[in-house]
Design a protein around this motif. Structure first.
Motif, PDB file in Angstrom:
ATOM      1  N   SER A 125       2.442   1.738  -3.460  1.00  0.00           N
ATOM      2  CA  SER A 125       1.346   2.018  -4.283  1.00  0.00           C
ATOM      3  C   SER A 125       1.443   3.535  -4.218  1.00  0.00           C
ATOM      4  O   SER A 125       1.180   4.374  -5.415  1.00  0.00           O
ATOM      5  CB  SER A 125       0.269   1.293  -4.263  1.00  0.00           C
ATOM      6  OG  SER A 125      -0.654   1.816  -5.179  1.00  0.00           O
ATOM      7  N   ARG A 126       1.103   4.088  -2.955  1.00  0.00           N
ATOM      8  CA  ARG A 126       0.960   5.464  -2.761  1.00  0.00           C
ATOM      9  C   ARG A 126       1.988   6.241  -3.239  1.00  0.00           C
ATOM     10  O   ARG A 126       1.774   7.366  -3.784  1.00  0.00           O
ATOM     11  CB  ARG A 126       0.664   5.673  -1.334  1.00  0.00           C
ATOM     12  CG  ARG A 126       0.158   7.191  -0.964  1.00  0.00           C
ATOM     13  CD  ARG A 126      -0.401   7.254   0.253  1.00  0.00           C
ATOM     14  NE  ARG A 126       0.514   6.894   1.475  1.00  0.00           N
ATOM     15  CZ  ARG A 126       1.327   7.756   1.968  1.00  0.00           C
ATOM     16  NH1 ARG A 126       1.414   8.889   1.266  1.00  0.00           N
ATOM     17  NH2 ARG A 126       2.110   7.338   2.738  1.00  0.00           N
TER      18      ARG A 126
ATOM     19  N   ALA B 228       1.759   6.402  -7.052  1.00  0.00           N
ATOM     20  CA  ALA B 228       0.841   7.231  -7.534  1.00  0.00           C
ATOM     21  C   ALA B 228       1.493   8.629  -7.474  1.00  0.00           C
ATOM     22  O   ALA B 228       1.008   9.474  -8.638  1.00  0.00           O
ATOM     23  CB  ALA B 228      -0.247   7.115  -6.503  1.00  0.00           C
ATOM     24  N   GLU B 229       2.449   9.229  -6.500  1.00  0.00           N
ATOM     25  CA  GLU B 229       2.526  10.573  -6.582  1.00  0.00           C
ATOM     26  C   GLU B 229       3.792  10.843  -7.666  1.00  0.00           C
ATOM     27  O   GLU B 229       3.813  11.867  -8.101  1.00  0.00           O
ATOM     28  CB  GLU B 229       3.395  10.624  -5.050  1.00  0.00           C
ATOM     29  CG  GLU B 229       2.369  10.601  -3.738  1.00  0.00           C
ATOM     30  CD  GLU B 229       1.852  12.029  -3.502  1.00  0.00           C
ATOM     31  OE1 GLU B 229       2.219  13.121  -4.532  1.00  0.00           O
ATOM     32  OE2 GLU B 229       0.942  12.160  -2.746  1.00  0.00           O
TER      33      GLU B 229
ATOM     34  N   ASP C 278       1.885  11.020 -10.845  1.00  0.00           N
ATOM     35  CA  ASP C 278       1.122  12.335 -10.866  1.00  0.00           C
ATOM     36  C   ASP C 278       1.993  13.428 -11.433  1.00  0.00           C
ATOM     37  O   ASP C 278       1.637  14.159 -11.991  1.00  0.00           O
ATOM     38  CB  ASP C 278       0.279  12.659  -9.706  1.00  0.00           C
ATOM     39  CG  ASP C 278      -0.861  11.885  -9.486  1.00  0.00           C
ATOM     40  OD1 ASP C 278      -1.434  11.184 -10.573  1.00  0.00           O
ATOM     41  OD2 ASP C 278      -1.416  11.777  -8.549  1.00  0.00           O
TER      42      ASP C 278
ATOM     43  N   ASP D 194       0.661  -1.086   0.111  1.00  0.00           N
ATOM     44  CA  ASP D 194       0.212  -0.122  -0.059  1.00  0.00           C
ATOM     45  C   ASP D 194       0.855   1.185   0.154  1.00  0.00           C
ATOM     46  O   ASP D 194       0.375   2.032  -0.688  1.00  0.00           O
ATOM     47  CB  ASP D 194      -1.006  -0.263   1.152  1.00  0.00           C
ATOM     48  CG  ASP D 194      -2.020  -0.984   1.084  1.00  0.00           C
ATOM     49  OD1 ASP D 194      -2.395  -1.331  -0.093  1.00  0.00           O
ATOM     50  OD2 ASP D 194      -2.727  -1.331   2.242  1.00  0.00           O
TER      51      ASP D 194
ATOM     52  N   HIS E 177      -0.708  -1.883  -7.530  1.00  0.00           N
ATOM     53  CA  HIS E 177      -0.811  -0.892  -8.051  1.00  0.00           C
ATOM     54  C   HIS E 177      -1.918  -0.743  -9.185  1.00  0.00           C
ATOM     55  O   HIS E 177      -2.857  -0.091  -9.184  1.00  0.00           O
ATOM     56  CB  HIS E 177       0.254   0.050  -8.508  1.00  0.00           C
ATOM     57  CG  HIS E 177       0.165   1.410  -8.779  1.00  0.00           C
ATOM     58  ND1 HIS E 177       0.249   2.565  -7.707  1.00  0.00           N
ATOM     59  CD2 HIS E 177      -0.133   2.107  -9.970  1.00  0.00           C
ATOM     60  CE1 HIS E 177       0.046   3.510  -8.378  1.00  0.00           C
ATOM     61  NE2 HIS E 177      -0.222   3.512  -9.767  1.00  0.00           N
TER      62      HIS E 177
ATOM     63  N   ASP F 298      -6.590   3.641 -13.535  1.00  0.00           N
ATOM     64  CA  ASP F 298      -6.557   5.026 -14.170  1.00  0.00           C
ATOM     65  C   ASP F 298      -5.326   5.738 -14.681  1.00  0.00           C
ATOM     66  O   ASP F 298      -5.130   6.419 -15.425  1.00  0.00           O
ATOM     67  CB  ASP F 298      -7.878   5.833 -13.599  1.00  0.00           C
ATOM     68  CG  ASP F 298      -9.092   5.389 -13.600  1.00  0.00           C
ATOM     69  OD1 ASP F 298      -9.142   4.286 -14.469  1.00  0.00           O
ATOM     70  OD2 ASP F 298      -9.863   5.861 -12.808  1.00  0.00           O
ATOM     71  N   GLN F 299      -4.080   5.230 -13.773  1.00  0.00           N
ATOM     72  CA  GLN F 299      -3.019   6.020 -13.930  1.00  0.00           C
ATOM     73  C   GLN F 299      -2.156   5.245 -14.956  1.00  0.00           C
ATOM     74  O   GLN F 299      -1.180   5.647 -15.619  1.00  0.00           O
ATOM     75  CB  GLN F 299      -2.261   5.787 -12.741  1.00  0.00           C
ATOM     76  CG  GLN F 299      -2.519   6.933 -11.647  1.00  0.00           C
ATOM     77  CD  GLN F 299      -1.379   7.112 -10.506  1.00  0.00           C
ATOM     78  OE1 GLN F 299      -0.925   6.046 -10.077  1.00  0.00           O
ATOM     79  NE2 GLN F 299      -1.239   8.201 -10.161  1.00  0.00           N
TER      80      GLN F 299
ATOM     81  N   ARG G   2      -1.089   8.987 -18.897  1.00  0.00           N
ATOM     82  CA  ARG G   2      -1.183   7.596 -18.330  1.00  0.00           C
ATOM     83  C   ARG G   2       0.524   7.002 -18.473  1.00  0.00           C
ATOM     84  O   ARG G   2       1.132   7.342 -19.568  1.00  0.00           O
ATOM     85  CB  ARG G   2      -2.039   6.824 -18.865  1.00  0.00           C
ATOM     86  CG  ARG G   2      -3.331   6.907 -18.480  1.00  0.00           C
ATOM     87  CD  ARG G   2      -4.370   6.053 -18.885  1.00  0.00           C
ATOM     88  NE  ARG G   2      -4.429   5.973 -20.169  1.00  0.00           N
ATOM     89  CZ  ARG G   2      -5.058   4.928 -20.896  1.00  0.00           C
ATOM     90  NH1 ARG G   2      -5.492   3.962 -20.319  1.00  0.00           N
ATOM     91  NH2 ARG G   2      -5.162   4.894 -22.387  1.00  0.00           N
TER      92      ARG G   2
ATOM     93  N   LEU H 203      -5.555  -1.196  -7.720  1.00  0.00           N
ATOM     94  CA  LEU H 203      -5.816  -0.407  -7.137  1.00  0.00           C
ATOM     95  C   LEU H 203      -6.132   1.171  -7.950  1.00  0.00           C
ATOM     96  O   LEU H 203      -7.157   1.751  -7.564  1.00  0.00           O
ATOM     97  CB  LEU H 203      -4.863   0.064  -5.782  1.00  0.00           C
ATOM     98  CG  LEU H 203      -4.545  -0.758  -4.502  1.00  0.00           C
ATOM     99  CD1 LEU H 203      -3.851  -0.262  -3.667  1.00  0.00           C
ATOM    100  CD2 LEU H 203      -6.113  -1.103  -3.938  1.00  0.00           C
ATOM    101  N   ARG H 204      -4.975   1.367  -8.884  1.00  0.00           N
ATOM    102  CA  ARG H 204      -5.123   2.973  -9.568  1.00  0.00           C
ATOM    103  C   ARG H 204      -5.064   2.461 -11.103  1.00  0.00           C
ATOM    104  O   ARG H 204      -4.021   3.099 -11.485  1.00  0.00           O
ATOM    105  CB  ARG H 204      -4.037   3.493  -8.862  1.00  0.00           C
ATOM    106  CG  ARG H 204      -4.080   3.745  -7.322  1.00  0.00           C
ATOM    107  CD  ARG H 204      -2.944   4.713  -6.989  1.00  0.00           C
ATOM    108  NE  ARG H 204      -3.409   5.294  -5.669  1.00  0.00           N
ATOM    109  CZ  ARG H 204      -3.042   4.438  -4.338  1.00  0.00           C
ATOM    110  NH1 ARG H 204      -2.395   3.408  -4.425  1.00  0.00           N
ATOM    111  NH2 ARG H 204      -3.106   5.088  -3.191  1.00  0.00           N
TER     112      ARG H 204
END
Length: 295
Positions: free
Chosen positions: A86-87, A90-91, A94, A83, A116, A122-123, A100, A119-120
């Motif tokens: 993955s966070r 994501a950072e 972004d 987790d 990842h 769309d990235q 993407r 969970l995410r």
């Protein structure tokens, strides 16, 4: 505190902060953007560089928290969960000036990449699960023991075999950076199918590997298990699964299972590779990944 990079995809090293933690990444190559996550956890990023891929893609090699020159958690060596990774991913994504990216995860980095993607999604434009597995646990350990036994039979008379087997035996006793690095270097003969024919070719890789001890436990000392078998059939990100025929850790059995679980995924078996196919069969690996990205 690291200084955020002004141009996130310029060639070379970069740094950014997440919650006061300095993370680093490295950009090499040109073309569509692919973020790469190394294995371990705790193995420094350099071993994952692929010059063949860099001729086709803009590779963004992340140094995950606790690894290489990135910052350590206050709870180090604990707390490095999927987790958290993955966070942080994501950072980073972004911050990149593209809508993407493709995500490539090797070994434990594959566990992170599939987590990842679940969970995410769309990235991501796609995910490459390179020497990964849908779950760990007793069955995973038993398969690794079986593959190591077969390796020992194939190379029973080789003078390098005892040291490689000793490195595997030391894995449960790893407790600091020094022992992590020693084991990471020691198991290279078992991880590289062609090592036995030309050990000198791989001596530089062995000598340069850097590793940090990461416990695999969360900040409270509890295990961070991997079991994505229920979630992978819901994955809606295009996926390429890559496995080496002679990989003793995350080999063909797990690649085939990932491929069967993920809808419309592709499977590449590198027939002459172990755990490090991007180094053993660099062109076949790069062509397959680049073709997947292009599609």
């Amino acid at each position: 505190m690291a200084t955020p990079s002004a141009a996130p995809l310029t060639e070379g090293p970069h740094a950014f902060d997440v919650d006061g933690l300095a993370l680093r990444y490295h950009v090499h190559g040109t073309g569509p953007v692919c973020v790469a996550v190394p294995g371990g956890p705790g193995i420094a990023w350099e071993y994952l560089r692929s010059e063949a891929l860099e001729q086709r893609l803009t590779m963004v090699y992340l140094e995950p928290a606790g690894t290489g020159d990135s910052g350590r958690l206050a709870t180090h060596p604990h707390g490095y969960t999927r987790d958290l990774y993955s966070r942080h991913l994501a950072e980073l994504i972004d911050r990149l000036p593209v809508p993407r990216v493709h995500l490539l995860g090797h070994s434990h980095g594959g566990f992170v990449a599939q987590h990842h993607a679940i969970l995410r999604p769309d990235q991501l434009a796609g995910v490459v699960l390179y020497e990964s597995a849908p779950a760990t646990g007793p069955e995973f350990g038993a398969e690794a023991a079986r593959m190591v036994s077969e390796l020992a039979e194939r190379h029973a008379d080789d003078p390098h075999l005892p040291a490689a087997l000793q490195a595997f035996a030391e894995i449960p006793t790893i407790s600091d950076d020094e022992s992590t690095t020693r084991v990471a270097r020691g198991i290279i003969p078992a991880y590289v199918a062609s090592y036995w024919a030309d050990p000198e070719r791989w001596s530089e890789l062995q000598n340069k590997i850097r590793a940090t001890y990461i416990s695999g436990l969360d900040e409270h000392g509890a295990p961070d298990p991997v079991d994505d078998r229920a979630a992978l059939p819901t994955l809606r990100v295009p996926a390429l699964v890559v496995a080496g025929r002679f990989d003793v850790i995350c080999g063909v059995r797990w690649g085939e299972e990932l491929n069967s679980l993920i809808p419309d995924s592709r499977l590449l078996i590198l027939e002459n590779s172990g755990h490090l196919g991007h180094l053993e069969e660099p062109e076949a690996f790069a062509e397959a990944v680049a073709a997947f990205v292009a599609s």
